[in-house]
Design a protein around this motif. Sequence first.
Motif, PDB file in Angstrom:
ATOM      1  N   VAL A 107      22.285  30.773  59.936  1.00 52.44           N
ATOM      2  CA  VAL A 107      22.430  29.460  59.306  1.00 52.44           C
ATOM      3  C   VAL A 107      22.319  29.585  57.791  1.00 52.44           C
ATOM      4  CG1 VAL A 107      21.380  27.183  59.032  1.00 52.44           C
ATOM      5  CG2 VAL A 107      21.635  28.174  61.325  1.00 52.44           C
ATOM      6  N   ASP A 108      21.334  30.342  57.333  1.00 54.09           N
ATOM      7  CA  ASP A 108      21.166  30.546  55.891  1.00 54.09           C
ATOM      8  C   ASP A 108      22.397  31.210  55.285  1.00 54.09           C
ATOM      9  OD1 ASP A 108      18.685  29.417  55.994  1.00 54.09           O
ATOM     10  OD2 ASP A 108      17.584  31.324  56.018  1.00 54.09           O
ATOM     11  N   GLU A 109      22.964  32.146  56.044  1.00 53.32           N
ATOM     12  CA  GLU A 109      24.153  32.847  55.555  1.00 53.32           C
ATOM     13  C   GLU A 109      25.329  31.883  55.398  1.00 53.32           C
ATOM     14  OE1 GLU A 109      27.254  36.278  57.143  1.00 53.32           O
ATOM     15  OE2 GLU A 109      25.193  36.218  57.925  1.00 53.32           O
ATOM     16  N   LEU A 110      25.505  31.007  56.391  1.00 48.94           N
ATOM     17  CA  LEU A 110      26.587  30.032  56.328  1.00 48.94           C
ATOM     18  C   LEU A 110      26.404  29.058  55.167  1.00 48.94           C
ATOM     19  CD1 LEU A 110      27.037  29.227  60.129  1.00 48.94           C
ATOM     20  CD2 LEU A 110      28.665  30.417  58.630  1.00 48.94           C
ATOM     21  N   ILE A 111      25.165  28.595  54.984  1.00 50.07           N
ATOM     22  CA  ILE A 111      24.892  27.655  53.893  1.00 50.07           C
ATOM     23  C   ILE A 111      25.147  28.317  52.549  1.00 50.07           C
ATOM     24  CG2 ILE A 111      23.062  26.365  52.732  1.00 50.07           C
ATOM     25  CD1 ILE A 111      21.863  25.809  55.493  1.00 50.07           C
ATOM     26  N   ALA A 112      24.665  29.545  52.387  1.00 46.10           N
ATOM     27  CA  ALA A 112      24.843  30.249  51.124  1.00 46.10           C
ATOM     28  C   ALA A 112      26.321  30.452  50.795  1.00 46.10           C
ATOM     29  CB  ALA A 112      24.134  31.608  51.188  1.00 46.10           C
ATOM     30  N   LYS A 113      27.126  30.616  51.848  1.00 47.51           N
ATOM     31  CA  LYS A 113      28.559  30.812  51.630  1.00 47.51           C
ATOM     32  C   LYS A 113      29.271  29.496  51.355  1.00 47.51           C
ATOM     33  CE  LYS A 113      32.714  32.672  53.841  1.00 47.51           C
ATOM     34  NZ  LYS A 113      33.281  33.313  55.050  1.00 47.51           N
ATOM     35  N   ALA A 114      28.850  28.418  52.024  1.00 47.92           N
ATOM     36  CA  ALA A 114      29.565  27.154  51.936  1.00 47.92           C
ATOM     37  C   ALA A 114      29.249  26.378  50.661  1.00 47.92           C
ATOM     38  CB  ALA A 114      29.246  26.283  53.152  1.00 47.92           C
ATOM     39  N   VAL A 115      28.006  26.454  50.182  1.00 54.27           N
ATOM     40  CA  VAL A 115      27.613  25.646  49.025  1.00 54.27           C
ATOM     41  C   VAL A 115      28.442  25.963  47.781  1.00 54.27           C
ATOM     42  CG1 VAL A 115      25.752  25.203  47.379  1.00 54.27           C
ATOM     43  CG2 VAL A 115      25.313  25.063  49.840  1.00 54.27           C
ATOM     44  N   PRO A 116      28.619  27.230  47.403  1.00 53.77           N
ATOM     45  CA  PRO A 116      29.462  27.490  46.225  1.00 53.77           C
ATOM     46  C   PRO A 116      30.880  26.978  46.383  1.00 53.77           C
ATOM     47  CG  PRO A 116      28.171  29.434  46.793  1.00 53.77           C
ATOM     48  CD  PRO A 116      28.022  28.465  47.930  1.00 53.77           C
ATOM     49  N   GLU A 117      31.435  27.076  47.617  1.00 55.14           N
ATOM     50  CA  GLU A 117      32.788  26.574  47.841  1.00 55.14           C
ATOM     51  C   GLU A 117      32.822  25.055  47.659  1.00 55.14           C
ATOM     52  OE1 GLU A 117      34.115  27.837  51.623  1.00 55.14           O
ATOM     53  OE2 GLU A 117      33.980  29.990  51.179  1.00 55.14           O
ATOM     54  N   PHE A 118      31.773  24.402  48.151  1.00 57.46           N
ATOM     55  CA  PHE A 118      31.684  22.951  48.011  1.00 57.46           C
ATOM     56  C   PHE A 118      31.618  22.554  46.537  1.00 57.46           C
ATOM     57  CE2 PHE A 118      28.787  19.330  47.427  1.00 57.46           C
ATOM     58  CZ  PHE A 118      29.550  18.331  48.010  1.00 57.46           C
ATOM     59  N   ILE A 119      30.794  23.255  45.761  1.00 53.58           N
ATOM     60  CA  ILE A 119      30.661  22.964  44.332  1.00 53.58           C
ATOM     61  C   ILE A 119      31.990  23.187  43.616  1.00 53.58           C
ATOM     62  CG2 ILE A 119      29.531  23.639  42.183  1.00 53.58           C
ATOM     63  CD1 ILE A 119      27.724  22.089  44.057  1.00 53.58           C
ATOM     64  N   GLU A 175      34.928  22.990  44.769  1.00 58.58           N
ATOM     65  CA  GLU A 175      35.930  21.990  45.144  1.00 58.58           C
ATOM     66  C   GLU A 175      35.616  20.629  44.534  1.00 58.58           C
ATOM     67  OE1 GLU A 175      37.283  19.536  49.103  1.00 58.58           O
ATOM     68  OE2 GLU A 175      36.842  21.681  49.318  1.00 58.58           O
ATOM     69  N   MET A 176      34.340  20.243  44.548  1.00 58.16           N
ATOM     70  CA  MET A 176      33.969  18.890  44.156  1.00 58.16           C
ATOM     71  C   MET A 176      33.794  18.707  42.653  1.00 58.16           C
ATOM     72  SD  MET A 176      34.152  17.333  46.906  1.00 58.16           S
ATOM     73  CE  MET A 176      33.646  15.783  46.194  1.00 58.16           C
ATOM     74  N   ALA A 177      33.369  19.760  41.933  1.00 51.63           N
ATOM     75  CA  ALA A 177      33.096  19.602  40.497  1.00 51.63           C
ATOM     76  C   ALA A 177      34.329  19.146  39.715  1.00 51.63           C
ATOM     77  CB  ALA A 177      32.540  20.904  39.926  1.00 51.63           C
ATOM     78  N   PRO A 178      35.510  19.756  39.920  1.00 51.75           N
ATOM     79  CA  PRO A 178      36.687  19.259  39.187  1.00 51.75           C
ATOM     80  C   PRO A 178      37.034  17.816  39.526  1.00 51.75           C
ATOM     81  CG  PRO A 178      37.091  21.458  40.071  1.00 51.75           C
ATOM     82  CD  PRO A 178      35.823  20.970  40.698  1.00 51.75           C
ATOM     83  N   MET A 179      36.817  17.423  40.800  1.00 49.36           N
ATOM     84  CA  MET A 179      37.089  16.044  41.193  1.00 49.36           C
ATOM     85  C   MET A 179      36.165  15.082  40.466  1.00 49.36           C
ATOM     86  SD  MET A 179      37.575  16.626  45.288  1.00 49.36           S
ATOM     87  CE  MET A 179      37.546  14.861  45.583  1.00 49.36           C
ATOM     88  N   LEU A 180      34.879  15.431  40.410  1.00 51.65           N
ATOM     89  CA  LEU A 180      33.910  14.579  39.736  1.00 51.65           C
ATOM     90  C   LEU A 180      34.211  14.492  38.246  1.00 51.65           C
ATOM     91  CD1 LEU A 180      31.323  12.910  39.735  1.00 51.65           C
ATOM     92  CD2 LEU A 180      30.027  15.049  39.486  1.00 51.65           C
ATOM     93  N   ALA A 181      34.522  15.653  37.639  1.00 53.51           N
ATOM     94  CA  ALA A 181      34.838  15.663  36.206  1.00 53.51           C
ATOM     95  C   ALA A 181      36.058  14.797  35.906  1.00 53.51           C
ATOM     96  CB  ALA A 181      35.069  17.095  35.731  1.00 53.51           C
ATOM     97  N   GLY A 182      37.069  14.887  36.781  1.00 46.92           N
ATOM     98  CA  GLY A 182      38.276  14.096  36.579  1.00 46.92           C
ATOM     99  C   GLY A 182      38.012  12.606  36.641  1.00 46.92           C
ATOM    100  N   ARG A 183      37.164  12.185  37.564  1.00 47.63           N
ATOM    101  CA  ARG A 183      36.873  10.756  37.689  1.00 47.63           C
ATOM    102  C   ARG A 183      36.036  10.259  36.507  1.00 47.63           C
ATOM    103  NH1 ARG A 183      36.254   8.849  43.883  1.00 47.63           N
ATOM    104  NH2 ARG A 183      38.055   9.989  44.706  1.00 47.63           N
TER     105      ARG A 183
END
Length: 373
Positions: A37-49, A51-59
């Motif tokens: 579970v920790d491995e999956l979270i560690a892998k997914a969080v950077p991908e989430f950031i 993906e979402m950071a440019p969207m947030l910056a754009g808005r």
Amino acid sequence: MFRKFKRSRSVGKQPLTDQLADAVLEQIRKGFDPERVDELIAKAVPEFIDEMAPMLAGRIKKDKRTLRANRRAERGFDRRLAKQWGKALDLYQITLFMCIELGEGAARRDGEHLTPTEQNILEALTGLHVTACRVAGEVLTLLSHGHPRGALARCRTLHETAVIAGLIAESATDAVHCDLAERFLDHEIVGRRRDALQFQKDHIVLGEEPLEQEFLDEIERRYDEVITKYGADFKREYGWAKKFSPNDNFRELEEKASLSHVRPYYQWASSEVHCGARGLSHNFIEYRGITVRDVGKTNIGLIDPASMALSSLLQTTFALAAVKISDGVDMDAILHMRAIQEIMSACIDVLFEAQEGIDRAERKILKGMQKNR
């Protein structure tokens, strides 16, 4: 502050947060392997950031309504500050304009009747006065928009300018040290060489092209000339003053210029320039009975930077206008300096009146708050 935005779902694929939650649930059903579970979270969080950071910056960039609201608040503050401090700041600006005008007249002295030594003195003092006028203008802009601590930081430069200008003007009639201005001007190549070598060292990391070798060779040639002319000590920060002040440090230069009493204010201003723990304590202010961190504009604390800036500006202006060189002292300039001193004195009086008015208003507000409790 900017408003929070609702995150829209990506078209055609499951949001990463939902993917992460599904993966965690799946692992729990399989027996809950914490490491997996920790491995999956560690892998997914950077991908989430990512993906979402440019969207947030754009808005946020598209949110003109919040930007306009913040700007209206800033303009409102500036109007209130002008109402409270405007008279004093007007007198500050009048003083600045008079110093500029006086400096322009002094700089136009007939150079044909000056010796090379006197020409160096006039050139150095004119350059220092230009710096003082420009920085004093920057102080005025910062004060007019509620940034007294930023203004105080610029006062550090003004004080240094006043000290050096005073020493050069004083040396004009000293047969032993009348070359101080020439030394000061020649020292420019020491700083230029230092900056060039540093740039050449770091240009690759900076993504810049290196300086041309011909340019560097010319700098080295001029540098070797001044070191040969003045000695190895000339390469020091205040090496130009070594003959005049054997310790060649700024503290001693202050003493020789009879400005050492300003050092407490200079040190205070320095804490706004250098990022040390001492400067962090300036972030706290008392506001209506509580201590708050001052992250933006303020309508208090204008007196010290304004008076310090004007004092240094006048000292630098007087050094230029009253320096004793072959064409004599301009009595008209001395008369105008006396008038400028009167305006400066009036400005400081009005500064105190403005602060007292703010203090009275605050006491009235606090009294009303206590009464309503």
